[in-house]
Design a protein around this motif. Structure first.
Motif, mmCIF file in Angstrom:
data_model
loop_
_atom_site.group_PDB
_atom_site.id
_atom_site.type_symbol
_atom_site.label_atom_id
_atom_site.label_comp_id
_atom_site.label_asym_id
_atom_site.label_seq_id
_atom_site.Cartn_x
_atom_site.Cartn_y
_atom_site.Cartn_z
ATOM 1 N N CYS A 239 0.905 -1.301 -0.075
ATOM 2 C CA CYS A 239 0.090 0.209 -0.101
ATOM 3 C C CYS A 239 0.878 1.303 0.011
ATOM 4 C CB CYS A 239 -0.966 0.002 1.164
ATOM 5 S SG CYS A 239 -2.305 -1.041 1.021
ATOM 6 N N ASN A 240 0.154 2.371 -0.407
ATOM 7 C CA ASN A 240 0.914 3.512 -0.373
ATOM 8 C C ASN A 240 1.244 4.288 1.007
ATOM 9 O OD1 ASN A 240 -1.570 4.847 0.250
ATOM 10 N ND2 ASN A 240 -1.874 5.281 -1.864
ATOM 11 N N SER A 241 1.600 5.233 1.192
ATOM 12 C CA SER A 241 2.045 5.365 2.795
ATOM 13 C C SER A 241 0.854 5.945 3.580
ATOM 14 C CB SER A 241 2.980 6.687 2.803
ATOM 15 O OG SER A 241 2.418 7.756 2.442
ATOM 16 N N PHE A 242 -0.147 6.646 2.925
ATOM 17 C CA PHE A 242 -1.323 6.928 3.551
ATOM 18 C C PHE A 242 -2.197 5.636 4.007
ATOM 19 C CE2 PHE A 242 -6.027 6.979 2.867
ATOM 20 C CZ PHE A 242 -6.427 7.590 3.904
ATOM 21 N N MET A 243 -2.466 4.863 3.026
ATOM 22 C CA MET A 243 -3.145 3.511 3.630
ATOM 23 C C MET A 243 -2.346 2.794 4.337
ATOM 24 S SD MET A 243 -6.348 2.814 2.609
ATOM 25 C CE MET A 243 -6.561 2.955 4.415
ATOM 26 N N TYR A 244 -1.242 2.521 4.458
ATOM 27 C CA TYR A 244 -0.612 1.656 5.288
ATOM 28 C C TYR A 244 -0.495 2.173 6.711
ATOM 29 C CZ TYR A 244 3.673 -0.560 7.305
ATOM 30 O OH TYR A 244 4.579 -1.642 8.010
ATOM 31 N N THR A 245 -0.077 3.529 6.778
ATOM 32 C CA THR A 245 -0.039 4.145 8.050
ATOM 33 C C THR A 245 -1.452 4.278 8.539
ATOM 34 O OG1 THR A 245 0.119 6.453 7.175
ATOM 35 C CG2 THR A 245 2.063 5.372 7.498
ATOM 36 N N HIS A 246 -2.460 4.846 7.658
ATOM 37 C CA HIS A 246 -3.518 4.844 8.237
ATOM 38 C C HIS A 246 -4.409 3.784 8.808
ATOM 39 C CE1 HIS A 246 -7.282 7.450 8.852
ATOM 40 N NE2 HIS A 246 -8.033 6.727 8.377
ATOM 41 N N LYS A 277 7.481 11.022 5.691
ATOM 42 C CA LYS A 277 7.237 12.234 6.799
ATOM 43 C C LYS A 277 6.630 13.402 5.873
ATOM 44 C CE LYS A 277 10.028 10.264 10.412
ATOM 45 N NZ LYS A 277 11.368 10.499 11.361
ATOM 46 N N GLU A 278 7.091 13.669 4.793
ATOM 47 C CA GLU A 278 6.654 14.834 4.129
ATOM 48 C C GLU A 278 5.378 14.904 3.683
ATOM 49 O OE1 GLU A 278 11.055 14.319 4.094
ATOM 50 O OE2 GLU A 278 9.436 13.047 3.472
ATOM 51 N N PHE A 279 4.585 13.764 3.903
ATOM 52 C CA PHE A 279 3.323 13.912 3.302
ATOM 53 C C PHE A 279 2.237 14.163 4.245
ATOM 54 C CE2 PHE A 279 -0.334 10.766 1.552
ATOM 55 C CZ PHE A 279 -0.670 11.765 0.725
ATOM 56 N N SER A 280 1.184 15.052 3.817
ATOM 57 C CA SER A 280 0.091 15.563 4.851
ATOM 58 C C SER A 280 -0.494 14.433 5.687
ATOM 59 C CB SER A 280 -0.799 16.470 3.902
ATOM 60 O OG SER A 280 -1.275 15.545 2.966
ATOM 61 N N GLU A 281 -0.903 13.337 4.756
ATOM 62 C CA GLU A 281 -1.909 12.310 5.431
ATOM 63 C C GLU A 281 -1.188 11.628 6.405
ATOM 64 O OE1 GLU A 281 -4.903 12.078 5.118
ATOM 65 O OE2 GLU A 281 -5.405 13.348 3.214
ATOM 66 N N ASP A 282 0.390 11.273 6.308
ATOM 67 C CA ASP A 282 1.053 10.706 7.254
ATOM 68 C C ASP A 282 1.318 11.536 8.575
ATOM 69 O OD1 ASP A 282 1.450 9.102 5.020
ATOM 70 O OD2 ASP A 282 3.457 8.221 5.513
ATOM 71 N N GLN A 283 1.534 12.940 8.365
ATOM 72 C CA GLN A 283 1.542 13.812 9.269
ATOM 73 C C GLN A 283 0.455 13.804 10.275
ATOM 74 O OE1 GLN A 283 2.425 17.220 6.962
ATOM 75 N NE2 GLN A 283 4.620 16.640 6.568
ATOM 76 N N ILE A 284 -0.831 13.662 9.753
ATOM 77 C CA ILE A 284 -1.997 13.889 10.312
ATOM 78 C C ILE A 284 -2.213 12.515 11.223
ATOM 79 C CG2 ILE A 284 -2.940 15.901 9.138
ATOM 80 C CD1 ILE A 284 -5.276 13.780 8.259
ATOM 81 N N ASN A 285 -1.929 11.365 10.580
ATOM 82 C CA ASN A 285 -1.895 10.266 11.059
ATOM 83 C C ASN A 285 -1.032 10.358 12.659
ATOM 84 O OD1 ASN A 285 -3.895 8.847 9.779
ATOM 85 N ND2 ASN A 285 -2.104 7.984 8.487
ATOM 86 N N ALA A 286 0.330 10.801 12.381
ATOM 87 C CA ALA A 286 1.090 11.155 13.612
ATOM 88 C C ALA A 286 0.612 11.980 14.754
ATOM 89 C CB ALA A 286 2.610 11.282 13.049
ATOM 90 N N ILE A 402 -15.846 10.825 10.891
ATOM 91 C CA ILE A 402 -16.228 11.001 12.200
ATOM 92 C C ILE A 402 -15.162 10.652 13.142
ATOM 93 C CG2 ILE A 402 -17.996 9.905 13.801
ATOM 94 C CD1 ILE A 402 -19.837 9.504 11.226
ATOM 95 N N ALA A 403 -14.563 9.516 12.912
ATOM 96 C CA ALA A 403 -13.349 8.917 13.864
ATOM 97 C C ALA A 403 -12.278 10.025 13.955
ATOM 98 C CB ALA A 403 -13.049 7.659 13.449
ATOM 99 N N GLN A 404 -11.976 10.750 12.866
ATOM 100 C CA GLN A 404 -10.955 11.760 12.727
ATOM 101 C C GLN A 404 -11.126 13.026 13.572
ATOM 102 O OE1 GLN A 404 -10.198 11.574 8.717
ATOM 103 N NE2 GLN A 404 -8.216 10.797 8.804
#
Length: 483
Positions: A239-246, A277-286, A402-404
């Protein structure tokens, strides 16, 4: 990349027209262009990590307008200034190739132009119309759902999903897309059933995993959530970083509610933060995971400092208010006060200049919430409770799930409890407990508040229930299995 079915049809007598794997006409498309478009559909809807290969194909092609249009959408989905600049270059290229574009392709260009101009309401409307007229265009529906999500429009998210679902029952991607719309409209039983149909077709579908996780989280089924996600986590490697980390982030949420915060913090280090670490979606997950851990009393050490260095370039972006609020909170928790002050001023300017369609999200939701989050990060809990309370009725419009968005509600609740607004906090906790009566932390917090207001008998009952739940969960190990 190999085409999944470039058939030929006829547009007019003697004129050949290519079709993609969904049977949709594509102007000026050779075999390689069709193969690239079919590859993009599967890679985007499957959350794959090979999207750069499509960009390479789009850069090579010299005729087909849809390729640079799709590349522009990929760039815009990065939520960055660099992505916007790249998207505008691809859009200019698409217009050069669009002299004989068909109506669907012209709709794609118009929707992408609107997104690049920051008019996501207009882009959403075009994509929703496309989903109704060309429901076999799954990427048009996907982008429409993205805009609905970022605008907090759960009804549009569902309507688009339904259009796609009804026209593509043979395609497993649409099941998860429809399921997510159902879940965001609180139709949880239907959502989970549809998502599990997707998994019956292909157990590797990460968006179906995501939809099931949302449904289980909303019901407080934490043990089932851990067992389910751990049973499919082997499929996320590609998966791409968003889906993997999310999806790992979702597993961490279950662990937090099971009082297994040490495991959730370990997931932050191993799975959630560090892929891109530079991607917005990875950042908000963190950011969201660290904030939730702190709300449960976990010392996260110096992790905020690491995250914050990637947030400093984002002070003036303002693509989606939901993203901005989390960037700001991450900076505030890292002690970056000058950056917080600068971003608050920039947010106020953004809200003041917002279009009418966006004013509630920015002015009524994001600005007071941002000031409230900054106050909370400094320990000014009474001011945080006041400002977040003002923002709460408008927060759906900022975007996110809703969860976020529940993160902001959790911070508001903590601010209320810390500043002694016992009645308001108690009302929120009682509502949370009715919806998810399985969370020990909620029971313990209820017990504490009941004692504060002199309701000793109810306090004892809540504390007993918390102890029983904690004991029950303590009997389960990894994967939700008895130890």
């Amino acid at each position: 990349m190999r085409s999944s079915g470039n058939a030929n049809g006829t547009r007019a007598a003697g004129t050949s027209v290519a079709r993609d794997g969904q049977g949709l006409e594509v102007s000026n498309a050779g075999v390689e262009a069709i193969a690239a478009l079919d590859f993009l559909k599967d890679e985007w809807l499957g959350f794959g990590n090979r999207l750069a290969e499509f960009i390479t194909a789009a850069d090579k092609d010299q005729r087909c307008a849809l390729l640079p249009v799709m590349a522009a959408n990929l760039m815009l989905s990065m939520n960055s200034a660099e992505g916007l600049a790249a998207a505008q270059r691809y859009l200019a290229r698409a217009r050069q190739f669009a002299t004989d574009a068909n109506p669907r392709e012209l709709a794609w260009i118009a929707a992408t132009d609107a997104w690049a101009a920051g008019e996501t309401d207009r882009s959403l409307k075009i994509h929703e119309d496309m989903a109704a007229e060309w429901p076999r265009d799954l990427l048009a529906g996907k982008l429409g759902q993205l805009h609905a999500f970022n605008r907090g429009d759960s009804e549009a998210l569902l309507r688009i999903g339904q259009h796609l679902f009804e026209a593509n029952r043979d395609n497993r991607y649409v099941y998860a897309m429809y399921a997510f719309g159902l879940e965001e409209c609180n139709r949880l039983d239907e959502a989970e059933a549809v998502a599990r149909q997707a998994l019956a077709m292909d157990r590797r579908d990460p968006w179906a995993h995501h939809a099931v996780a949302h449904c289980l989280e909303a019901r407080g089924k934490m043990l089932e959530g851990v067992a389910f996600l751990e049973s499919v986590a082997d499929t996320w490697v590609g998966c791409n970083s968003f889906m993997y980390t999310h999806n790992w982030w979702h597993l961490a949420l279950f662990l937090i509610d099971l009082d297994r915060t040490d495991e959730a913090l370990a997931l932050f280090d191993k799975r959630v933060w560090g892929v891109w670490k530079e991607f917005s979606e990875d950042q908000i997950n963190a950011i969201s995971l660290l904030a939730r851990l702190e709300l449960r009393g976990v010392d996260v050490g110096g992790r905020w400092t690491d995250v914050a260095q990637y947030l400093k370039p984002r002070l003036h972006e303002h693509f989606v208010p939901f993203l901005d609020l989390q960037y700001l909170y991450g900076l505030a928790r890292a002690g970056e006060q000058s950056a917080v002050t600068e971003m608050l001023a920039s947010l106020e300017d953004r809200a003041e200049n917002a279009r009418a369609a966006d004013r509630e999200a920015w002015a009524d939701g994001a600005v007071p919430a941002a000031h409230g989050l900054a106050a909370y990060a400094k320990g000014d809990h009474a001011e945080a409770a006041r400002l977040l309370g003002r923002a709460m009725p408008h927060l759906q419009k900022i975007g996110g799930s809703i969860a976020q968005r529940s993160l902001f509600g959790a911070i508001h609740l903590d601010a209320l409890m810390r500043s002694g607004w016992n009645d308001a906090a108690l009302a929120i906790l009682q509502a949370d407990d009715r919806e998810r009566p399985t969370v020990p932390w909620t029971k313990r917090s209820l017990g504490d508040l009941y004692r504060r207001v002199g309701r000793t008998e109810q306090a004892l009952a809540a504390e007993y229930q918390a102890e029983q739940l904690a004991r029950q969960y303590g009997q389960y190990g990894k994967g939700g299995r008895p130890t």
